[in-house]
Design a protein around this motif. Structure first.
Motif, PDB file in Angstrom:
ATOM      1  N   ALA A  81      58.066  20.524  47.686  1.00  0.00           N
ATOM      2  CA  ALA A  81      58.265  20.423  46.607  1.00  0.00           C
ATOM      3  C   ALA A  81      58.827  18.951  46.243  1.00  0.00           C
ATOM      4  O   ALA A  81      58.468  17.883  45.348  1.00  0.00           O
ATOM      5  CB  ALA A  81      59.416  21.510  46.463  1.00  0.00           C
ATOM      6  N   THR A  82      58.923  17.996  47.394  1.00  0.00           N
ATOM      7  CA  THR A  82      59.148  16.972  47.335  1.00  0.00           C
ATOM      8  C   THR A  82      58.180  16.094  46.499  1.00  0.00           C
ATOM      9  O   THR A  82      57.828  14.941  46.296  1.00  0.00           O
ATOM     10  CB  THR A  82      60.258  16.109  48.456  1.00  0.00           C
ATOM     11  N   ALA A  83      56.968  16.588  47.470  1.00  0.00           N
ATOM     12  CA  ALA A  83      55.722  15.218  46.898  1.00  0.00           C
ATOM     13  C   ALA A  83      55.049  15.992  45.399  1.00  0.00           C
ATOM     14  O   ALA A  83      54.763  15.385  44.915  1.00  0.00           O
ATOM     15  CB  ALA A  83      54.388  16.773  47.595  1.00  0.00           C
ATOM     16  N   LEU A  84      55.434  17.126  44.940  1.00  0.00           N
ATOM     17  CA  LEU A  84      55.367  17.399  43.308  1.00  0.00           C
ATOM     18  C   LEU A  84      55.968  16.850  42.616  1.00  0.00           C
ATOM     19  O   LEU A  84      55.676  16.118  41.840  1.00  0.00           O
ATOM     20  CB  LEU A  84      55.883  19.258  43.379  1.00  0.00           C
ATOM     21  N   ALA A  85      57.578  16.206  43.192  1.00  0.00           N
ATOM     22  CA  ALA A  85      58.188  15.967  41.883  1.00  0.00           C
ATOM     23  C   ALA A  85      58.007  14.405  41.592  1.00  0.00           C
ATOM     24  O   ALA A  85      58.063  13.539  41.105  1.00  0.00           O
ATOM     25  CB  ALA A  85      59.779  15.905  42.173  1.00  0.00           C
ATOM     26  N   ASN A  86      57.777  14.178  42.813  1.00  0.00           N
ATOM     27  CA  ASN A  86      57.061  12.996  42.984  1.00  0.00           C
ATOM     28  C   ASN A  86      55.953  12.337  42.792  1.00  0.00           C
ATOM     29  O   ASN A  86      55.178  11.015  41.595  1.00  0.00           O
ATOM     30  CB  ASN A  86      56.746  11.988  44.748  1.00  0.00           C
ATOM     31  N   ALA A  87      54.797  13.478  42.583  1.00  0.00           N
ATOM     32  CA  ALA A  87      53.645  12.976  41.950  1.00  0.00           C
ATOM     33  C   ALA A  87      54.053  13.280  39.887  1.00  0.00           C
ATOM     34  O   ALA A  87      53.603  12.436  39.612  1.00  0.00           O
ATOM     35  CB  ALA A  87      52.751  13.800  42.271  1.00  0.00           C
ATOM     36  N   LYS A  88      55.035  13.690  39.680  1.00  0.00           N
ATOM     37  CA  LYS A  88      55.597  14.113  38.316  1.00  0.00           C
ATOM     38  C   LYS A  88      56.182  12.911  38.359  1.00  0.00           C
ATOM     39  O   LYS A  88      55.299  12.200  36.990  1.00  0.00           O
ATOM     40  CB  LYS A  88      56.211  14.822  38.184  1.00  0.00           C
ATOM     41  N   SER A  89      56.518  12.245  38.902  1.00  0.00           N
ATOM     42  CA  SER A  89      57.169  10.426  38.389  1.00  0.00           C
ATOM     43  C   SER A  89      56.614   9.940  37.866  1.00  0.00           C
ATOM     44  O   SER A  89      56.211   8.630  37.194  1.00  0.00           O
ATOM     45  CB  SER A  89      58.510  10.880  39.628  1.00  0.00           C
ATOM     46  N   THR A  90      55.411   9.383  39.506  1.00  0.00           N
ATOM     47  CA  THR A  90      55.016   8.109  39.665  1.00  0.00           C
ATOM     48  C   THR A  90      53.374   8.347  38.064  1.00  0.00           C
ATOM     49  O   THR A  90      53.404   7.705  37.765  1.00  0.00           O
ATOM     50  CB  THR A  90      53.767   8.934  41.384  1.00  0.00           C
ATOM     51  N   PHE A  91      52.796   9.349  38.063  1.00  0.00           N
ATOM     52  CA  PHE A  91      52.014   9.962  36.721  1.00  0.00           C
ATOM     53  C   PHE A  91      53.077   9.203  35.833  1.00  0.00           C
ATOM     54  O   PHE A  91      52.422   8.688  34.700  1.00  0.00           O
ATOM     55  CB  PHE A  91      51.753  10.855  36.490  1.00  0.00           C
ATOM     56  N   ILE A  92      53.923   9.986  35.414  1.00  0.00           N
ATOM     57  CA  ILE A  92      54.878   9.639  34.010  1.00  0.00           C
ATOM     58  C   ILE A  92      55.503   7.950  33.900  1.00  0.00           C
ATOM     59  O   ILE A  92      55.239   7.089  32.878  1.00  0.00           O
ATOM     60  CB  ILE A  92      56.561  10.211  33.990  1.00  0.00           C
ATOM     61  N   GLU A  93      56.010   7.259  34.981  1.00  0.00           N
ATOM     62  CA  GLU A  93      55.926   5.997  35.177  1.00  0.00           C
ATOM     63  C   GLU A  93      54.866   5.210  34.786  1.00  0.00           C
ATOM     64  O   GLU A  93      55.314   4.072  34.523  1.00  0.00           O
ATOM     65  CB  GLU A  93      57.023   5.837  36.065  1.00  0.00           C
ATOM     66  N   SER A  94      53.780   5.436  35.612  1.00  0.00           N
ATOM     67  CA  SER A  94      52.340   4.560  35.070  1.00  0.00           C
ATOM     68  C   SER A  94      51.850   4.509  34.082  1.00  0.00           C
ATOM     69  O   SER A  94      51.639   3.703  33.130  1.00  0.00           O
ATOM     70  CB  SER A  94      51.308   5.029  35.787  1.00  0.00           C
ATOM     71  N   LEU A  95      52.140   6.194  33.026  1.00  0.00           N
ATOM     72  CA  LEU A  95      51.938   5.921  31.734  1.00  0.00           C
ATOM     73  C   LEU A  95      52.885   4.684  31.124  1.00  0.00           C
ATOM     74  O   LEU A  95      52.630   4.878  29.463  1.00  0.00           O
ATOM     75  CB  LEU A  95      51.512   7.701  31.264  1.00  0.00           C
ATOM     76  N   LEU A  96      54.081   5.185  31.197  1.00  0.00           N
ATOM     77  CA  LEU A  96      55.018   4.812  30.203  1.00  0.00           C
ATOM     78  C   LEU A  96      54.615   3.570  30.637  1.00  0.00           C
ATOM     79  O   LEU A  96      55.130   2.141  29.453  1.00  0.00           O
ATOM     80  CB  LEU A  96      56.458   4.967  31.266  1.00  0.00           C
ATOM     81  N   ALA A  97      54.471   2.471  31.950  1.00  0.00           N
ATOM     82  CA  ALA A  97      54.339   0.852  32.220  1.00  0.00           C
ATOM     83  C   ALA A  97      52.828   0.541  31.378  1.00  0.00           C
ATOM     84  O   ALA A  97      53.346  -0.999  30.868  1.00  0.00           O
ATOM     85  CB  ALA A  97      54.281   0.647  32.879  1.00  0.00           C
TER      86      ALA A  97
END
Length: 775
Positions: free
Chosen positions: A35-51
């Motif tokens: 579950a933590t890996a899923l949340a981290n993957a989602k956050s990493t993806f969104i932050e990369s795109l937002l940047a």
């Protein structure tokens, strides 16, 4: 062209690599780490795109554009390709092919390839139309309601939608409000249970192809508009807001709703779309809601008219600062936010937070993984409602459970399959209005009218005669002002229509009058000052009564009506609301006894509009009216019985039920413990039937005045003739709590009344004491 293809292939490779890495990580991790890996993957993806996004692209993600029922014009396609659109409000007739074109421009022609999400009004069905909200609530059957939501989700996602603007969970106690038809009635507990059920039914497994994200509306207290007048102001005390109006929204959020829509109205002086206390203090901080907040249609622009913003820039600033993420069909976010940020009037972090939530919703919908996942099914290539099969068995099953028998003198119902039956009225052979308000893609040509349903059910066993009898309404100019005003009127004078109906009635053994409202009268913008039937229909029913034939009144309507005289004229009254695609078959099933009605009212029926608001869970007064002991100086109307014509929770059956006395497992309840309240219900009739056993509580003495009764549980039970069953409810501390003057949820020791019955007025009573902690 080669550069564009290279960009697309690079993005595809990036998503593929990300997905592979995530799968490997999950495969080797325990559940909590997964579950933590899923949340981290989602956050990493969104932050990369937002940047990688420009301020203009960020503002574009906050715009929801309206898609008409025709191929997207080039100007819209250009806006999508430029990254100036984040989502699309799809007109019901917008085809999957048209939506696919928009998505192609988003993912293949925009700089970052961010997909759109598509939303629409799927309120009580997409193509298979189920009963309206008040009808669904009348079933008191959460399983049936869940079926309706799951079917709607399958059809809507098959047509390319990712989100629905539903459920509508606004508590309303004023039937003058046209949108009362969309909601689930007057009671906080019942509406909260239904809200959670509908959200889970729509969303299923979030991200799956048939998962339809729920956008709960309208936050908050839209149903409490003054005078029942749509778009009017709402002014309620914070205590009443927390106690009565907010819980259904919270229940929907706790069930996992991904989005919430702001109300068009002001709440205690501040428009909901610019209400920071409501959107940030309550929604974000107290409730910890992390989903998307979407404005209602043009609500940000309307802040200027509300008088809380002087221009578009200030309207956009106030809405974003308050916590409104997405602007529905509104220009000011896109036009003004980049400039406001450049001028330092808005922190870019506020914009980033809103965009994160938009991207997170798209991620949860699975659109980054597969942008066309809901646009590539069997409906994607060709779109024709007429060629698509409906979920007819499900629609008929649910509709039958929503019908409420209000009166049945001398066992007029069920009807026998013999002799001659006259079916009369403007809603008798009407397959359009039976679909109700917000029918999405429901087609009248696919709906079953009452006449069609009865004709099929009777076959050759009885003769069925039909006459219009009266036009559906008396005031064409007023009807022209309604949003849904497609009604065909018979040009003959009322006297001719009535004469024809009476000639038919005199030939019959029994008369069925199908009366009520056109669906446009129970819709957004359709507030009324009267709850009477149209005059032509009243005159028709009175004349039918004078024939002396047994008379059955079948009501089709989207709000409680004032039918004191009508219910006296008729020998039987069946409330059917607007019952959907299979409504005619479902009503025929009940009229002919193939199904024993089991619906109960989710809202009180007033005797007259002057009695409003009328609801069962009122606060007591220092001078309460007691019907059995009337006196002068009491809280009442001197010219009217103050009780409702038909109370909340009321509904008859073709059999009769009795209740034993109520028993409690204890009469002294220690804090933190629970007790059991039990009662025996018996079917005393000669046929099987269902009823709803209802649990009510009352806190007799508290730091704030508490309602005279509150629904806290219900159980729908099916009993064979002569069968008895013991029904037990658990009463725990949650059922005893309330908000105090400081808006804190508390439970206070003292005496409580426990009441169980088959409606809110006829109840068995018992009492217990909640002990103090020290005892």
């Amino acid at each position: 062209m080669e550069g564009l293809l290279a960009t697309i292939y690079a993005a595809f490779a990036r998503y593929l690599a990300w997905g592979l890495a995530l799968c490997l990580a999950l495969a080797s991790s325990p559940p909590s780490e997964a579950a933590t890996a899923l949340a981290n993957a989602k956050s990493t993806f969104i932050e990369s795109l937002l940047a990688r996004m420009t301020v203009e692209e960020k503002a574009g993600q906050l715009l929801m554009r309206f898609a008409e029922a025709e191929p997207p014009p080039q100007i819209v396609l250009d806006a999508v390709a430029a990254g100036n659109v984040g989502s699309v409000f799809a007109h019901p007739a917008a085809t999957p092919a048209q939506l696919r074109t928009l998505q192609q421009h988003a993912v293949k022609h925009s700089r970052l390839g961010i997909p759109l999400f598509f939303a629409g009004d799927v309120v009580h069905g997409r193509r298979t139309i189920f009963p309206i909200g008040l009808g669904l609530a009348s079933s008191w059957d959460l399983d049936a309601i869940s079926v309706s939501a799951r079917v709607a989700a399958r059809e809507a996602t098959g047509d390319g939608l990712d989100m629905t603007f539903a459920p509508m969970v606004d508590i309303s106690r004023d039937p003058r409000w046209g949108r009362i038809s969309e909601g689930f009635g007057e009671d906080t507990y019942l509406v909260s249970r239904i809200a959670a059920t509908v959200v889970r039914g729509f969303q299923g497994e979030l991200g799956a192809r048939d998962s339809l994200m729920a956008c709960v509306k309208h936050f908050a207290a839209y149903g409490a508009v003054e005078g029942g007048r749509d778009y009017n102001s709402t002014d309620v005390s914070p205590l009443r807001l927390y106690q009565d109006y907010l819980p259904p929204y919270l229940a929907a959020i706790n069930a996992g709703a991904g989005a919430i829509m702001t109300a068009l109205t002001s709440l205690n002086g501040v428009p909901a779309t610019a209400n920071g206390w409501l959107l940030r203090s309550v929604l974000r901080q107290q409730w910890q809601f992390s989903g998307l907040v979407i404005s209602d249609h043009s609500a940000i622009e309307e802040l200027i008219v509300h008088g809380v913003a002087q221009d578009g820039a200030q309207a956009a600033q106030r809405a974003l600062v308050a916590g409104t993420d997405v602007s529905m069909n509104d220009r000011y976010y896109l036009q003004t936010l980049p400039g406001l940020i450049e001028q330092g009037q808005i922190e870019v972090e506020l914009l980033d937070d809103a965009v994160r939530r938009v991207l997170a919703v798209k991620y949860d919908m699975g659109l980054f993984e597969s942008p066309f996942r809901r646009l590539s099914g069997s409906h994607g290539a060709a779109f024709s409602n007429a060629g698509l099969a409906l979920y007819r068995a499900e629609a008929r099953h649910v509709a039958r459970r929503t019908l409420v028998l209000l009166k049945n003198e001398r066992a007029t119902l069920p009807l026998k399959r013999q002799g001659t039956i006259a079916l009369i009225g403007p809603l008798a052979d009407n397959s359009r209005d039976i679909l109700g308000s917000w029918p999405a893609n429901g087609q009248p040509s696919q709906a079953v009218s009452l006449y069609q349903g009865l004709r099929t059910a009777l076959g050759d066993h009885a003769q069925l005669l039909y006459a219009l009898g009266a036009n559906i309404h008396d005031n064409p100019p007023a009807f022209d002002l309604l949003a849904d005003n497609q009604v065909v009127l018979d040009p003959r004078p009322p006297s001719a229509l009535l004469a024809e109906a009476l000639a038919i009635a005199r030939q019959a053994d029994v008369v069925i009058a199908a009366l009520g409202e056109p669906r446009g009268m129970s819709h957004e913008g359709a507030s009324k000052t009267t709850l009477d039937l149209p005059q032509q229909q009243r005159e028709l029913l009175r004349a039918l009564k004078m024939t002396g034939k047994p008379l059955v009144l079948v009501l089709m309507n989207g709000r409680p009506l004032s039918i004191v005289e009508e219910s006296q004229w008729a020998d039987a009254v069946l409330e059917t609301w607007f019952s959907g695609s299979e409504g005619g078959n479902a009503i025929a099933d009940v009229l002919l006894g193939d199904y024993n009605p089991s619906g109960k009212l989710p809202i009180s029926f007033p005797r007259t509009v002057g009695q409003l608001p009328v609801h069962y869970n009122t606060l007591n007064t220092g001078r309460p009216f007691i019907k059995e002991r009337p006196s002068k100086y009491k809280s009442r109307y001197f010219d009217l019985d103050p009780t409702p014509l038909y109370p909340f929770g009321y509904g008859l059956s073709y059999t009769t039920f009795s209740l034993s006395s109520l028993r409690l497992s204890t009469h002294q309840l220690p804090p933190g413990q629970s007790l059991q309240a039990s009662i025996t219900v018996k079917n005393q009739g000669s046929r099987s039937g269902e009823t709803v056993v209802q649990l009510y509580l009352r806190d007799r003495v508290a730091s704030v005045s508490r309602p005279i009764k509150e629904l806290k549980g219900f159980r729908k039970v099916l009993l064979a003739p002569g069968e008895s069953r013991r029904i037990t409810f658990t009463v725990d501390q949650t059922a005893l709590g309330f908000y105090n003057q400081d808006l804190q949820w508390i439970t206070e020791p003292g005496e409580f009344d426990v009441m169980i019955g088959l409606d809110s007025q006829h109840l068995e009573h018992a009492r217990f004491e909640l002990l103090e902690a020290s005892r």
